[in-house]
Motif scaffolding. Structure first.
Motif, PDB file in Angstrom:
ATOM      1  N   GLY A 286      10.573 -22.474 -19.154  1.00 55.90           N
ATOM      2  CA  GLY A 286       9.357 -23.281 -19.041  1.00 55.90           C
ATOM      3  C   GLY A 286       8.101 -22.477 -19.282  1.00 55.90           C
ATOM      4  N   CYS A 287       8.124 -21.200 -18.928  1.00 58.02           N
ATOM      5  CA  CYS A 287       6.952 -20.348 -19.159  1.00 58.02           C
ATOM      6  C   CYS A 287       6.738 -20.064 -20.639  1.00 58.02           C
TER       7      CYS A 287
ATOM      8  N   LEU B 259       4.382 -23.827 -12.355  1.00 52.90           N
ATOM      9  CA  LEU B 259       5.428 -22.807 -12.398  1.00 52.90           C
ATOM     10  C   LEU B 259       5.187 -21.739 -11.334  1.00 52.90           C
ATOM     11  N   TYR B 260       3.939 -21.366 -11.164  1.00 59.23           N
ATOM     12  CA  TYR B 260       3.593 -20.411 -10.096  1.00 59.23           C
ATOM     13  C   TYR B 260       3.944 -20.995  -8.722  1.00 59.23           C
TER      14      TYR B 260
ATOM     15  N   PRO C  53      18.720 -15.160 -18.955  1.00 56.68           N
ATOM     16  CA  PRO C  53      19.058 -16.513 -18.490  1.00 56.68           C
ATOM     17  C   PRO C  53      20.444 -16.937 -18.944  1.00 56.68           C
ATOM     18  N   GLN C  54      21.018 -17.862 -18.181  1.00 52.92           N
ATOM     19  CA  GLN C  54      22.312 -18.424 -18.535  1.00 52.92           C
ATOM     20  C   GLN C  54      22.221 -19.206 -19.835  1.00 52.92           C
TER      21      GLN C  54
ATOM     22  N   LEU D  18      17.879 -22.440 -11.586  1.00 40.43           N
ATOM     23  CA  LEU D  18      16.443 -22.593 -11.335  1.00 40.43           C
ATOM     24  C   LEU D  18      15.648 -21.511 -12.054  1.00 40.43           C
ATOM     25  N   TYR D  19      16.125 -20.250 -11.997  1.00 40.66           N
ATOM     26  CA  TYR D  19      15.419 -19.170 -12.675  1.00 40.66           C
ATOM     27  C   TYR D  19      15.340 -19.440 -14.176  1.00 40.66           C
ATOM     28  N   ARG D  20      16.432 -19.928 -14.713  1.00 40.55           N
ATOM     29  CA  ARG D  20      16.484 -20.163 -16.153  1.00 40.55           C
ATOM     30  C   ARG D  20      15.435 -21.183 -16.586  1.00 40.55           C
ATOM     31  N   HIS D  21      15.307 -22.265 -15.817  1.00 41.95           N
ATOM     32  CA  HIS D  21      14.350 -23.304 -16.211  1.00 41.95           C
ATOM     33  C   HIS D  21      12.914 -22.818 -16.039  1.00 41.95           C
TER      34      HIS D  21
END
Length: 821
Positions: free
Chosen positions: A537-538, A551-552, A685-686, A530-533
């Motif tokens: 995405g940002c 995203l926020y 990120p992964q 989830l963090y990676r996306h």
């Protein structure tokens, strides 16, 4: 005047004929002779075996009077028949009924409206009589045809026309009641009868719809209107007919409705069609609702090449039917409904793409634009139907539908989707992706799972996040909105709408519960994904304000629904990494996007600092925001997302006071008992296969293990007697015992430090990725039988960074299961 006979002849006539003759007066205006009618009734009850003769004689007299247009005597004969029919209930009434029906048929065949109405009234009285025994030979084919014809009367006089139509509808109602109550009731449900009855009723219902559309909204009919209004009477009859339908004959009653709507082109506009199917769905038994839905779907398939507005009209009818059926029994048609709707969604997108490709200049462009708008009406109707149907399903079925729709979404570079997009092209594929994700968004609306694992299982999460890496901002928005539907279990999303600096989060009255064990396990397994996306995405170049808002909201919902202390630290690391990426700008983002990321980080850190209520952390965040307000307002969401906002030329010259500093955050959180060691390790990120599918460059360098087998001129028939087993430990020794350069030593030191300080989940994910890569390469070798030359020349070459190690002669290689610790 009736025919008179002499006294001698009269005495010789059978008694039943004399009694029948006596009920007719010399002047028909005087009406039925009641005294003689009582004698005839007493005689018929006392001698029921004479009923058939009485009926035959009455029928003979009535036929003669009809031919001679003696309407007065016809009325008297029918009145006598009605009284005899009501008074006699023995088994001998069967032959009398045949004579009665023969006389009714004579009246209906006459051209005089009064006689037709008279015959209808008599038949209705007969239909209300419950016979003791069923009649196995009686059929009502003639009456169905005749009453249906009367329903379509086109008499020049409006009053007479209305009277005849009402008589026809009442006659059909009588036939339905009579046949349904009989043992042989199945005959009325035969297609040849339904094809006459149903269109006749719809024809009269349609007339009042047309009148109402001209006059205004219809008012509720009064009691007298129900008897004098053909439309109201026809609707009541239609409801009664459908209410008596059973499992085996439901389809025969519904199919003529489609034929009538097609013939009269009532799908566009479709107000009458919607009205008809609302009547159908509310009149039939609830367990048969899926039959009607199946029929609508079948008709939609049959009309798939019709004009867009016709298809949209059918789909809107389906929506109304589904809305009613969802409250009761859906039956086995759930997947069939969605499969058919998705198929027509693809067809609509394909038609739209064909029109765009085939459009030409001039007036043709106007036609193409009109068709495109019509196709969008079809697509919106399909999505609305899918969403409404899905939102009314129980949770277990809704989960299946979510997986079903997600499996249809095409992703570039994969073939896992089940939807045929070979004819769509890139534009059509993008359109179908948007449509399917919009459908998924509708289905997930209002979905409340007890645990996040139920809402986002791995089999659903992975394909859902794949479109979030596509180079299309609208697709990414839809994916985030679907995620919000599934994450937001306490209806907090509306309170978080719009990215902004919230002065006091307590005023929002956020609802939250203690994080359960299942949710904690979910974040340990899927948190890095989830963090990676969110991170990637940002950094998209085509992001607009809505992307940053979503995203926020994603970060805020994870904080509310899924965050424990470890997750909070990870989210802060993610926010700092986003800030660093905006400052360094390795991706060459425009200044607006860099400032947008800075504003997003500010809004989120302001939110999370107040949620965890650490005073020192809140103070640091508030201080940075205050300085930004004075010196760099473009780093705040209230300013950067305005229409006209002055942007800086660069970010390198800004003071550190404008940024959120890791050391101060770690100091403030450490003082409140948080484990802040991981804050000093930058978030990375992964790396997954999605980078390849989304055509992105890899972010983290991976250690590649390359096996080169140099076996030139090796005889194919050599026999190897000496073999050496190469294991994972042997490979480690080969690397460790070789001489290293200074650069390699530095790299090893960084790796060791990373393993000491990085989060366990991040280390496990990277090790798993490397292990899979190593396993795949070595598995290829296991399939080969390598035979060495007389002097071993095969070597195992291991490449890590810039250093190569050529050692370990390769004769025959055997690898046990590899384990990464």
């Amino acid at each position: 005047m009736p025919t008179r006979v002499c006294c001698c002849c009269s005495a010789l006539r059978p008694r039943y004929k004399r009694l029948v003759d006596n009920i007719f007066p010399e002047d028909p205006k005087d009406g039925l002779v009641k005294a003689d009618m009582e004698k005839l009734t007493f005689y018929a009850v006392s001698a029921p075996e004479k009923l058939d003769r009485i009926g035959s004689y009455l029928a003979e007299r009535l036929s003669r009077d009809v031919v001679r247009h003696r309407s007065g005597y016809v009325l008297i004969a029918m009145e006598a028949l009605d009284q005899l029919l009501m008074a006699c209930h023995s088994q001998s009434i069967k032959p009398f009924v045949e004579s009665f029906l023969h006389m009714v048929a004579k009246l209906l065949e006459s051209g005089e409206p009064k006689l037709q109405v008279l015959g209808t009234n008599s038949f209705v009285k007969f239909a209300n009589i419950e016979e003791d025994t069923p009649s196995y030979h009686r059929r009502y084919d003639f009456f169905v045809s005749r009453f249906s014809a009367m329903c379509h009367s086109c008499h020049s006089d409006p009053e007479v026309r209305t009277e005849i139509r009402i008589a026809g509808i009442r006659g059909i109602q009588g036939v339905v009641r009579k046949t349904v109550n009989d043992e042989l009731r199945a005959t009325i449900w035969e297609p040849q009868h339904m094809d006459k009855i149903v269109p006749s009723l719809l024809f009269n219902m349609q007339k009042i719809e047309e009148a109402d559309s001209r006059i205004g909204p219809p008012s509720s009919p009064s009691a007298t209107d129900k008897e004098e209004n053909p439309a109201v009477l026809a609707e009541n009859c239609f409801r009664e007919l459908l209410g008596r339908a059973t499992f085996g004959n439901m389809n025969n009653a519904v199919r003529p409705v489609f034929a009538h709507l097609d013939h009269h082109k009532l799908w566009d506009p479709n107000e009458f069609a919607v009205h008809c199917f609302k009547i159908i769905m509310y009149s039939i038994q609830a367990q048969y609702s899926h039959h009607v839905i199946q029929e609508i779907l079948g008709h939609l398939d049959a009309r798939k090449k019709d004009a867009p507005r016709v298809r949209a009209g059918i789909i809107q009818v389906l929506l109304e039917a589904v809305a009613i059926a969802a409250k009761g029994s859906i039956g086995p048609t759930v997947l069939e409904v969605f499969n058919t709707l998705l198929k027509h969604l693809r067809l609509s997108v394909e038609f739209e793409a064909d029109d765009l490709q085939g459009g030409s200049v001039g007036s043709a462009n106007l036609n193409t634009s009109s068709k495109d708008n019509d196709e969008k009406i079809v697509q919106n109707a399909i999505i609305q139907t899918i969403g409404f149907f899905g939102s009314n399903l129980p949770d277990y079925q809704r989960s299946e539908i979510m997986m079903f729709i997600m499996g249809k979404v095409p992703v570039f570079g994969t073939s896992t989707h089940t939807l045929d997009i070979s004819q769509l092209g890139d534009l059509g594929t993008r359109r179908i992706q948007i449509m399917l994700l919009r459908s998924l968004l509708m289905v997930t609306s209002g979905y409340k799972a007890k645990t996040i694992v139920t809402a986002l299982p791995g089999s659903f999460l992975d394909p859902l996040l794949s479109p979030s890496l596509m180079e299309d901002y609208e697709l990414r928005q839809l994916v985030l909105e679907v995620m919000h539907n599934l994450m937001d279990r306490h209806d907090n999303r509306a309170k978080l709408r719009g990215i902004r600096i919230i002065p006091d989060v307590a005023d929002l009255k956020i609802k939250r519960e203690k994080i359960c064990r299942q949710d904690t396990s979910f974040m340990k397994k899927n948190g890095q994904q989830l963090y990676r996306h969110i991170y990637l995405g940002c950094k998209e170049e085509d992001n607009v304000q809505k992307n940053y808002e979503l995203l926020y909201t994603s970060l805020a919902l994870i904080t509310i629904e899924l965050a424990n202390e470890e997750v909070v630290i990870d989210l802060i690391r993610l926010a700092i990494a986003l800030q660093d990426s905006a400052i360094i700008n390795e991706d060459n983002l425009p200044m607006f996007h860099r400032c947008g990321i800075m504003a997003l980080v500010a809004a989120y850190l302001n939110f999370v600092s107040q949620m965890i209520a650490v005073p020192a952390f809140c103070q640091h965040v508030s201080k940075v925001i205050e300085i930004r307000t004075m010196e760099a307002p473009y780093f705040l969401p209230e300013h950067i997302f305005r229409d006209k906002c002055m942007l800086p030329k660069s970010l390198e010259k800004h003071e550190k006071d404008l940024y959120f500093l890791t050391n101060k955050i770690a100091e403030s959180l450490g003082g409140s008992g948080y484990s802040v060691e991981r804050l000093s390790v930058p978030y990375v990120p992964q790396v997954t296969d999605e980078d390849r599918l989304s055509r992105r460059k890899s972010i983290v360098d991976t250690v590649s293990i390359q096996v080169d087998i140099l076996s030139n001129n090796v005889p194919s028939d050599d026999v190897v007697s000496n073999t050496e087993e190469i294991t994972f430990e042997a490979l480690k020794k080969a690397i460790d015992t070789s001489g290293m350069e200074e650069q390699e030593k530095e790299k090893r030191r960084l790796v060791i430090e990373k393993f000491q300080k990085a989060p366990f989940e991040e280390i496990a994910a990277q090790c798993e990725s490397k292990a899979n890569l190593l396993h795949d390469r070595l598995a290829q070798i296991l399939e080969l039988t390598i035979r060495p030359p007389p002097s071993p020349s095969g070597t195992l070459t291991i490449t890590s960074g810039h250093a190569q190690y050529q050692s370990v002669p390769v004769y025959e290689m055997k690898f046990p299961d590899l384990c990464v610790y």
